[in-house]
Design a protein around this motif. Sequence first.
Motif, PDB file in Angstrom:
ATOM      1  N   ASP A 151      39.712  39.358  48.642  1.00 54.11           N
ATOM      2  CA  ASP A 151      40.948  39.750  49.331  1.00 54.11           C
ATOM      3  C   ASP A 151      42.039  40.126  48.339  1.00 54.11           C
ATOM      4  O   ASP A 151      42.839  41.028  48.595  1.00 54.11           O
ATOM      5  CB  ASP A 151      41.420  38.633  50.280  1.00 54.11           C
ATOM      6  CG  ASP A 151      41.658  37.327  49.533  1.00 54.11           C
ATOM      7  OD1 ASP A 151      40.904  37.042  48.592  1.00 54.11           O
ATOM      8  OD2 ASP A 151      42.607  36.612  49.883  1.00 54.11           O
ATOM      9  N   VAL A 152      42.056  39.469  47.195  1.00 55.48           N
ATOM     10  CA  VAL A 152      43.039  39.826  46.164  1.00 55.48           C
ATOM     11  C   VAL A 152      42.717  41.215  45.603  1.00 55.48           C
ATOM     12  O   VAL A 152      43.592  42.071  45.469  1.00 55.48           O
ATOM     13  CB  VAL A 152      43.049  38.790  45.021  1.00 55.48           C
ATOM     14  CG1 VAL A 152      43.940  39.267  43.875  1.00 55.48           C
ATOM     15  CG2 VAL A 152      43.515  37.444  45.538  1.00 55.48           C
ATOM     16  N   VAL A 153      41.436  41.444  45.314  1.00 58.68           N
ATOM     17  CA  VAL A 153      41.032  42.743  44.791  1.00 58.68           C
ATOM     18  C   VAL A 153      41.446  43.840  45.771  1.00 58.68           C
ATOM     19  O   VAL A 153      42.074  44.839  45.382  1.00 58.68           O
ATOM     20  CB  VAL A 153      39.500  42.795  44.560  1.00 58.68           C
ATOM     21  CG1 VAL A 153      39.090  44.179  44.081  1.00 58.68           C
ATOM     22  CG2 VAL A 153      39.078  41.736  43.563  1.00 58.68           C
ATOM     23  N   GLY A 171      44.661  44.858  30.019  1.00 61.24           N
ATOM     24  CA  GLY A 171      43.341  44.338  29.697  1.00 61.24           C
ATOM     25  C   GLY A 171      43.104  42.985  30.353  1.00 61.24           C
ATOM     26  O   GLY A 171      42.142  42.805  31.113  1.00 61.24           O
ATOM     27  N   VAL A 172      43.974  42.033  30.077  1.00 58.41           N
ATOM     28  CA  VAL A 172      43.809  40.714  30.679  1.00 58.41           C
ATOM     29  C   VAL A 172      43.866  40.804  32.202  1.00 58.41           C
ATOM     30  O   VAL A 172      43.135  40.102  32.907  1.00 58.41           O
ATOM     31  CB  VAL A 172      44.861  39.703  30.162  1.00 58.41           C
ATOM     32  CG1 VAL A 172      44.553  39.286  28.723  1.00 58.41           C
ATOM     33  CG2 VAL A 172      46.269  40.252  30.269  1.00 58.41           C
ATOM     34  N   GLY A 173      44.723  41.681  32.712  1.00 61.38           N
ATOM     35  CA  GLY A 173      44.824  41.869  34.162  1.00 61.38           C
ATOM     36  C   GLY A 173      43.484  42.270  34.761  1.00 61.38           C
ATOM     37  O   GLY A 173      43.036  41.690  35.757  1.00 61.38           O
ATOM     38  N   LYS A 174      42.833  43.244  34.156  1.00 53.00           N
ATOM     39  CA  LYS A 174      41.552  43.711  34.711  1.00 53.00           C
ATOM     40  C   LYS A 174      40.498  42.612  34.694  1.00 53.00           C
ATOM     41  O   LYS A 174      39.699  42.493  35.620  1.00 53.00           O
ATOM     42  CB  LYS A 174      41.067  44.941  33.939  1.00 53.00           C
ATOM     43  CG  LYS A 174      41.850  46.184  34.329  1.00 53.00           C
ATOM     44  CD  LYS A 174      41.363  47.451  33.650  1.00 53.00           C
ATOM     45  CE  LYS A 174      42.327  48.580  34.021  1.00 53.00           C
ATOM     46  NZ  LYS A 174      41.933  49.882  33.486  1.00 53.00           N
ATOM     47  N   VAL A 175      40.500  41.825  33.646  1.00 47.22           N
ATOM     48  CA  VAL A 175      39.560  40.711  33.582  1.00 47.22           C
ATOM     49  C   VAL A 175      39.830  39.730  34.716  1.00 47.22           C
ATOM     50  O   VAL A 175      38.913  39.261  35.393  1.00 47.22           O
ATOM     51  CB  VAL A 175      39.664  39.993  32.217  1.00 47.22           C
ATOM     52  CG1 VAL A 175      38.953  38.646  32.254  1.00 47.22           C
ATOM     53  CG2 VAL A 175      39.090  40.871  31.123  1.00 47.22           C
ATOM     54  N   LEU A 176      41.101  39.419  34.923  1.00 49.82           N
ATOM     55  CA  LEU A 176      41.454  38.469  35.979  1.00 49.82           C
ATOM     56  C   LEU A 176      41.163  39.058  37.351  1.00 49.82           C
ATOM     57  O   LEU A 176      40.731  38.348  38.264  1.00 49.82           O
ATOM     58  CB  LEU A 176      42.939  38.098  35.864  1.00 49.82           C
ATOM     59  CG  LEU A 176      43.310  37.336  34.587  1.00 49.82           C
ATOM     60  CD1 LEU A 176      44.823  37.186  34.468  1.00 49.82           C
ATOM     61  CD2 LEU A 176      42.654  35.955  34.568  1.00 49.82           C
ATOM     62  N   LEU A 177      41.388  40.365  37.493  1.00 50.75           N
ATOM     63  CA  LEU A 177      41.112  41.023  38.769  1.00 50.75           C
ATOM     64  C   LEU A 177      39.621  40.946  39.084  1.00 50.75           C
ATOM     65  O   LEU A 177      39.221  40.661  40.218  1.00 50.75           O
ATOM     66  CB  LEU A 177      41.566  42.485  38.705  1.00 50.75           C
ATOM     67  CG  LEU A 177      41.467  43.277  40.008  1.00 50.75           C
ATOM     68  CD1 LEU A 177      42.322  42.648  41.100  1.00 50.75           C
ATOM     69  CD2 LEU A 177      41.871  44.728  39.786  1.00 50.75           C
ATOM     70  N   ALA A 178      38.806  41.186  38.066  1.00 51.97           N
ATOM     71  CA  ALA A 178      37.355  41.163  38.274  1.00 51.97           C
ATOM     72  C   ALA A 178      36.869  39.778  38.679  1.00 51.97           C
ATOM     73  O   ALA A 178      35.828  39.640  39.331  1.00 51.97           O
ATOM     74  CB  ALA A 178      36.645  41.610  37.000  1.00 51.97           C
ATOM     75  N   ARG A 184      37.801  50.323  41.494  1.00 48.13           N
ATOM     76  CA  ARG A 184      36.690  49.516  41.988  1.00 48.13           C
ATOM     77  C   ARG A 184      35.504  49.604  41.017  1.00 48.13           C
ATOM     78  O   ARG A 184      34.851  48.619  40.704  1.00 48.13           O
ATOM     79  CB  ARG A 184      36.272  50.009  43.376  1.00 48.13           C
ATOM     80  CG  ARG A 184      35.737  48.925  44.288  1.00 48.13           C
ATOM     81  CD  ARG A 184      35.346  49.498  45.634  1.00 48.13           C
ATOM     82  NE  ARG A 184      36.473  50.036  46.388  1.00 48.13           N
ATOM     83  CZ  ARG A 184      37.262  49.284  47.189  1.00 48.13           C
ATOM     84  NH1 ARG A 184      37.025  48.000  47.305  1.00 48.13           N
ATOM     85  NH2 ARG A 184      38.258  49.835  47.844  1.00 48.13           N
ATOM     86  N   ARG A 185      35.275  50.807  40.525  1.00 47.82           N
ATOM     87  CA  ARG A 185      34.183  50.997  39.567  1.00 47.82           C
ATOM     88  C   ARG A 185      34.473  50.208  38.274  1.00 47.82           C
ATOM     89  O   ARG A 185      33.603  49.567  37.706  1.00 47.82           O
ATOM     90  CB  ARG A 185      34.027  52.492  39.248  1.00 47.82           C
ATOM     91  CG  ARG A 185      32.595  52.990  39.413  1.00 47.82           C
ATOM     92  CD  ARG A 185      32.525  54.496  39.163  1.00 47.82           C
ATOM     93  NE  ARG A 185      33.440  55.250  40.026  1.00 47.82           N
ATOM     94  CZ  ARG A 185      34.296  56.191  39.597  1.00 47.82           C
ATOM     95  NH1 ARG A 185      34.369  56.495  38.316  1.00 47.82           N
ATOM     96  NH2 ARG A 185      35.077  56.827  40.463  1.00 47.82           N
ATOM     97  N   GLU A 186      35.721  50.258  37.842  1.00 44.63           N
ATOM     98  CA  GLU A 186      36.088  49.525  36.621  1.00 44.63           C
ATOM     99  C   GLU A 186      35.874  48.026  36.782  1.00 44.63           C
ATOM    100  O   GLU A 186      35.385  47.357  35.870  1.00 44.63           O
ATOM    101  CB  GLU A 186      37.548  49.800  36.256  1.00 44.63           C
ATOM    102  CG  GLU A 186      37.772  51.189  35.702  1.00 44.63           C
ATOM    103  CD  GLU A 186      39.121  51.295  34.991  1.00 44.63           C
ATOM    104  OE1 GLU A 186      39.877  50.310  34.997  1.00 44.63           O
ATOM    105  OE2 GLU A 186      39.403  52.376  34.443  1.00 44.63           O
ATOM    106  N   VAL A 187      36.264  47.504  37.951  1.00 48.21           N
ATOM    107  CA  VAL A 187      36.088  46.076  38.206  1.00 48.21           C
ATOM    108  C   VAL A 187      34.612  45.701  38.107  1.00 48.21           C
ATOM    109  O   VAL A 187      34.245  44.711  37.466  1.00 48.21           O
ATOM    110  CB  VAL A 187      36.661  45.697  39.595  1.00 48.21           C
ATOM    111  CG1 VAL A 187      36.133  44.327  40.040  1.00 48.21           C
ATOM    112  CG2 VAL A 187      38.180  45.697  39.552  1.00 48.21           C
TER     113      VAL A 187
END
Lengths: 258, 258
Positions: free
Chosen positions: A155-157, A143-150, A179-182
């Motif tokens: 370039d990180v994504v 969960g926290v990972g996806k938030v940080l990814l977004a 990508r859709r989730e982000v």
Amino acid sequence: MAGGGTTAGRSVTARALAVLGAFDSTAPRLTLSEIAERSGTPLSTAHRLLGELTGWGALHRRPDGRYEIGRRLWDLGLLAPVQLELRQVAAPFLLDVHTATRDTVHLAVREGRSALYVERVSGRESVPVVSQVGSRLPLHATGVGKVLLAAAPDDVVEAVLRAPTRETRHTVVEPARLRREVAEVRRRGYARTAEEMSLGTLSVAVPVWVERPAGPAVAAALGIVVPSHRRDLLRLVPVLEVAARGIGRELARADAFR
Amino acid sequence: MAGGGTTAGRSVTARALAVLGAFDSTAPRLTLSEIAERSGTPLSTAHRLLGELTGWGALHRRPDGRYEIGRRLWDLGLLAPVQLELRQVAAPFLLDVHTATRDTVHLAVREGRSALYVERVSGRESVPVVSQVGSRLPLHATGVGKVLLAAAPDDVVEAVLRAPTRETRHTVVEPARLRREVAEVRRRGYARTAEEMSLGTLSVAVPVWVERPAGPAVAAALGIVVPSHRRDLLRLVPVLEVAARGIGRELARADAFR
DNA sequence: CCTGGCCTCCCGGCCAGCGGAAGGAGGCTG
DNA sequence: CAGCCTCCTTCCGCTGGCCGGGAGGCCAGG
């Protein structure tokens, strides 16, 4: 005598640091020979360096002869900004969330392509989770990972989407879907996962926004992990948001104060 | 050229450590010149060492040029036994006590003639206290300190009684009275203080006993701090005792497991 | 423009660190 | 109980990496 002939350009400091680097979470207690091997240092050199490091208090020698990290390094670590600023500001808010929900609460920041877990509040009755303070977990599977990814630069994504690891059979690894989730996380302002990192648990997480001179930025992610039979996961989003806003406000104040 | 001529026997490693030692809780962010001065290292030497330390990740250089402790040292610090064994075992129990009481809960161990605060749970509504994780406070003026003092060997007790500092106007500094208090703590199994370290707060604390092959020993002290208007302080002793026994049992198990 | 504080980089002499190897301590096996 | 093995400790002479003064750059303030 070989003398310094084979030193291969590694400086003394580099060797001392290599000795310290021999320690990690999988090997927090080591013998002399293990340290020598893990650090790529000849035995007698390692021995001498260990003597100095131990004398200063960076390391500690146990009665059984093995070495471990000493109190003095623990002390120094507490001065790291991640500890001194983020953790201390955030801890009471995580506690509030935990008190209200009784579940495991996390605070993480992005470090490269990983989520670094900075603080965690978890009682004895909470679900067992893999993360500990100091752990690094993938950005795409928590969960926290996806938030940080977004919130991460493109370039990180892209780098993360290129090779997402499969942690469980539920981990989302299809780049298009990630990508859709982000995009969805950016729009909705929260992320959720279902058994993507460890079976039997769900999580939700929200970003911690901080006002900076350069504009608002995501400084961390605040998340909660619950057993997978829970139905009312989204009920937790407002709780997290309240806490996240509190943390963000305190961080902005701390920043201003320098 | 002066060359190494004036090195005065300090080894390279010692210098690198001196550079790290320039950082402490009163100075967690330093400029090059401050570090050089505080560590007693010539400017250019400090500069070179800082380059290496920063490169490895032990230190971090901020955009404004100042140095601070890096993530890698924070990581290493988390491997210290005080963190890995004590804290992780104890944290859920402190949380239990906090949940039941809503007050500030502490875990401390004795380090020489000080109480080293190892863990702390404190919400936003708790009384403000001086102690932080990593703080060292005197043994004679705090709840956990008195418990640790009562469990300390005689030479430590004598040394502390010889020169007790006065922290507030309520601090007990008379050796005879302190000696009586120590005896009382041993007999009753808990310690209490009233505004002896900071005005406006009371505290109670109990020892954490651990069964070891060599016999039972006090491994730590568990204490709670409350605002001074509270009347029912002793009601908290059984709560602390339950938690302390839980911690002791877990520690014994962890010991056995090695 | 000058001044002062702070940081970065350079360079050759010299000594501190290097590490192979010998010897000791302790534990396990046959 | 001898023999073997692993792991730790100590020794010592050679040499290459470290040392640090000083020159120069950068920036802010006067």
